[in-house]
Design an enzyme around this catalytic site. Structure first.
Site, PDB file in Angstrom:
ATOM      1  CG  HIS A 101      34.153  32.126  30.320  1.00 58.51           C
ATOM      2  ND1 HIS A 101      35.133  31.804  29.898  1.00 58.51           N
ATOM      3  CD2 HIS A 101      33.603  31.624  31.524  1.00 58.51           C
ATOM      4  CE1 HIS A 101      35.463  30.702  30.559  1.00 58.51           C
ATOM      5  NE2 HIS A 101      34.905  30.324  31.837  1.00 58.51           N
ATOM      6  CG  ASP A 104      35.923  34.690  28.148  1.00 60.69           C
ATOM      7  OD1 ASP A 104      36.692  34.596  28.726  1.00 60.69           O
ATOM      8  OD2 ASP A 104      35.205  33.266  27.682  1.00 60.69           O
ATOM      9  CD  GLU A 232      33.711  22.384  32.631  1.00 62.95           C
ATOM     10  OE1 GLU A 232      33.622  23.786  31.089  1.00 62.95           O
ATOM     11  OE2 GLU A 232      35.643  22.561  32.366  1.00 62.95           O
ATOM     12  CD  GLU A 268      38.151  21.236  31.781  1.00 68.27           C
ATOM     13  OE1 GLU A 268      37.448  22.129  30.906  1.00 68.27           O
ATOM     14  OE2 GLU A 268      39.594  22.000  32.248  1.00 68.27           O
ATOM     15  CG  HIS A 271      37.196  19.695  35.099  1.00 69.54           C
ATOM     16  ND1 HIS A 271      36.517  20.725  34.639  1.00 69.54           N
ATOM     17  CD2 HIS A 271      38.650  21.036  34.859  1.00 69.54           C
ATOM     18  CE1 HIS A 271      37.190  22.310  35.167  1.00 69.54           C
ATOM     19  NE2 HIS A 271      38.211  21.759  34.694  1.00 69.54           N
ATOM     20  CG  ASP A 296      35.093  21.903  28.086  1.00 68.85           C
ATOM     21  OD1 ASP A 296      33.948  22.576  27.556  1.00 68.85           O
ATOM     22  OD2 ASP A 296      35.664  23.109  29.007  1.00 68.85           O
ATOM     23  CG  ASP A 307      41.992  22.764  35.324  1.00 67.89           C
ATOM     24  OD1 ASP A 307      41.514  21.491  34.759  1.00 67.89           O
ATOM     25  OD2 ASP A 307      41.506  23.245  35.056  1.00 67.89           O
ATOM     26  CG  ASP A 309      42.988  23.807  31.441  1.00 70.15           C
ATOM     27  OD1 ASP A 309      42.152  22.666  32.028  1.00 70.15           O
ATOM     28  OD2 ASP A 309      42.682  25.255  31.898  1.00 70.15           O
ATOM     29  CG  ASP A 338      38.389  25.170  29.399  1.00 72.08           C
ATOM     30  OD1 ASP A 338      39.604  25.601  29.010  1.00 72.08           O
ATOM     31  OD2 ASP A 338      38.156  24.654  29.939  1.00 72.08           O
TER      32      ASP A 338
HETATM   33  C1  XUL Z   1      37.715  25.735  34.208  1.00 74.43           C
HETATM   34  C2  XUL Z   1      37.268  26.331  33.099  1.00 74.43           C
HETATM   35  C3  XUL Z   1      36.703  26.611  32.065  1.00 74.43           C
HETATM   36  C4  XUL Z   1      34.905  26.017  32.074  1.00 74.43           C
HETATM   37  C5  XUL Z   1      33.702  27.315  31.838  1.00 74.43           C
HETATM   38  O1  XUL Z   1      38.340  24.673  35.189  1.00 74.43           O
HETATM   39  O2  XUL Z   1      37.404  24.858  32.893  1.00 74.43           O
HETATM   40  O3  XUL Z   1      36.962  27.773  31.995  1.00 74.43           O
HETATM   41  O4  XUL Z   1      35.044  25.403  31.208  1.00 74.43           O
HETATM   42  O5  XUL Z   1      34.308  28.381  32.934  1.00 74.43           O
HETATM   43 CO    CO Z   2      36.449  23.270  30.494  1.00 71.67          CO
END
Ligand code: XUL
Ligand code: CO
Length: 438
Positions: A101, A104, A232, A268, A271, A296, A307, A309, A338
């Site tokens: 991003h 970042d 996404e 992702e 998600h 992702d 989420d 991750d 991610d």
């Molecule tokens: C948030 C997510 C983000 C996107 C990029 O859930 O996955 O990090 O991948 O903005």
């Molecule tokens: Co993501």
């Protein structure tokens, strides 16, 4: 230049018997699978935000991991230290891509002109590292959810000034993506959604998101961006309702607004599961619509339901993911981790071990998916299951050569159809287990 991860060696493949935590057990980049090296099936990417920025802060406690990399946080010196750390990290693991991003990369200033100047400065430095190492950019994006100005979204904001600010950030993030030769540009909805219909014009907000995306495509193409734009999808978090709920919803949106030629999906895992689907489901929906672009790579936790991750360790999920990817003919993007270490995994060593876990999991997934496809029983079963459409009345249905009246007459003649044949789910699940563990 002195190393930041001085105690971490180059990570090598040592095979499944290795007990070395800093070695790959399954990811053997040059090993040929289905005609091409593993590393070409699995273009892995490092997520700048989790790996180089996030220190484990959660709602109840502050950072546990020190991501200062020897510099004072919030300074351009720290931004450069993150570049040094990131490139050393990727080089040692053999990760060939990164995703970022805008925010970042450097500390955001109060004024966008100064932010953009800082982005120019740091991106020059990143570019020099890319040229030195051969490491590439998978995709870029703009963070349009963190700053308070985006509390009501970016494209979906009620404020036209905020909309303009989002446009400015996208323009710059596209400039950077092109500067880095990135393969893709991602829109994650962030706060593009709503909390209550009592204050929201859904139709207007969705039209505005489409307007912003259209302008992004036009600008991107005008500066020579030939890659894919990605949506996404995510159903919720941070907003209660997010417009890009899942792949099917996002694809419908893109088609409605004529954006489907320029966009694909960045799916992702966590998600998809938040949307009540399996990871494989959203991959399949994207693939059958010709829109499986990038992934992702992470996983959620069904006991937590948000989420999380996590770094992926579920080999079954990874196998089904690679099964979809191989059948779709590969990705235009890659596998971006991610994912973040758990909060108590706060050391530099943990950063490496997390990536080793993720890369090994997807390597296993690749090997097992290839074995499943070569075995052929699952694919054969599916083909056979629909064989009644290969001849007779079924063939006429598929060819569009019949009518409702003719089918009704056919049914009259038949009296009653035979049962459609066992779905054999348990047999098929057993075959997958046999491939995984046999
Ligand atoms: C948030 C997510 C983000 C996107 C990029 O859930 O996955 O990090 O991948 O903005
Ligand atoms: Co993501």
């Amino acid at each position: 230049m002195s190393e930041i991860f001085a105690n971490i060696p180059k990570i090598r493949y040592e095979g499944s018997d290795s007990k070395n935590p800093l070695a790959f057990k399954f990811y053997d980049p040059e090993r040929v699978v289905l005609g091409k090296p593993m590393k070409d099936h699995l273009p892995f990417a490092m997520a700048w935000w989790h790996n180089l920025c996030a220190g484990g802060t959660d709602m109840f406690g502050r950072d546990t991991a020190d991501k200062s990399f020897g510099a004072k946080k919030g300074t351009m010196a720290h931004a450069r230290a993150k570049v040094d750390a990131g490139f050393e990290f990727m080089r040692k693991l053999g990760v060939e891509y990164f995703c970022f991003h805008d925010v970042d990369l450097m500390p955001e200033a109060d004024d966008i002109k100064e932010t953009n100047r800082r982005l120019d400065e740091i991106s020059d430095y990143i570019l020099s590292k890319m040229q030195e190492t051969g490491i590439k950019c998978l995709w870029g994006t703009a963070n349009m959810f963190g700053n308070p100005r985006f509390m009501n979204g970016a494209g979906s904001s009620n404020s036209a000034d905020v909309f303009c600010f989002a446009a400015a950030q996208i323009k710059k993030a596209l400039d950077l993506t092109v500067k880095f030769g990135g393969k893709g540009y991602v829109f994650w909805g962030g706060r593009e959604g709503y909390e209550t219909l009592l204050n929201t014009d859904v139709k207007f907000e969705q039209e505005n998101i489409a307007r912003l995306m259209r302008m992004a495509v036009d600008y991107g193409r005008s500066i020579g961006f030939t890659g894919d734009f990605y949506i996404e999808p995510k159903p919720k978090e941070p907003m209660k309702h997010q417009y890009d709920f899942d792949a099917a919803t996002a694809i419908g949106f893109l088609r409605q607004y004529g954006l489907d030629k320029d966009f694909k999906m960045n799916i992702e895992a966590n998600h998809a599961t938040l949307a009540g689907h399996t990871f494989q489901h959203d991959l399949r929906i994207s693939a059958i619509n010709g829109m499986l672009g990038s992934i992702d790579a992470n996983q959620g936790d069904c006991l937590l339901g948000w989420d999380t991750d996590e770094f992926p360790f579920n080999v079954y999920e990874a196998t089904m993911c690679l099964y979809e990817v191989i059948k779709a003919g590969g990705l235009t993007g890659g596998f971006n981790f991610d994912a973040k270490c758990r909060r108590p995994s706060y050391t530099h060593e943990d950063m490496f071990e997390s990536y080793i876990l993720g890369m090994d999991t997807f390597a296993l997934g690749l090997l097992k998916a290839a074995a499943l496809i070569e075995d052929g029983r699952v694919d054969g079963f599916i083909k056979d299951r629909y064989s009644s459409y290969e001849s007779g009345i079924g063939k006429k249905i598929v060819a569009g050569e019949t009518t409702l009246a003719e089918l009704a007459a056919y049914a009259d003649e038949l009296g009653a159809p035979a049962l459609p044949g066992s779905g054999k789910q348990e047999r098929l699940e057993g075959i997958v287990n046999q491939i995984l563990f046999g």
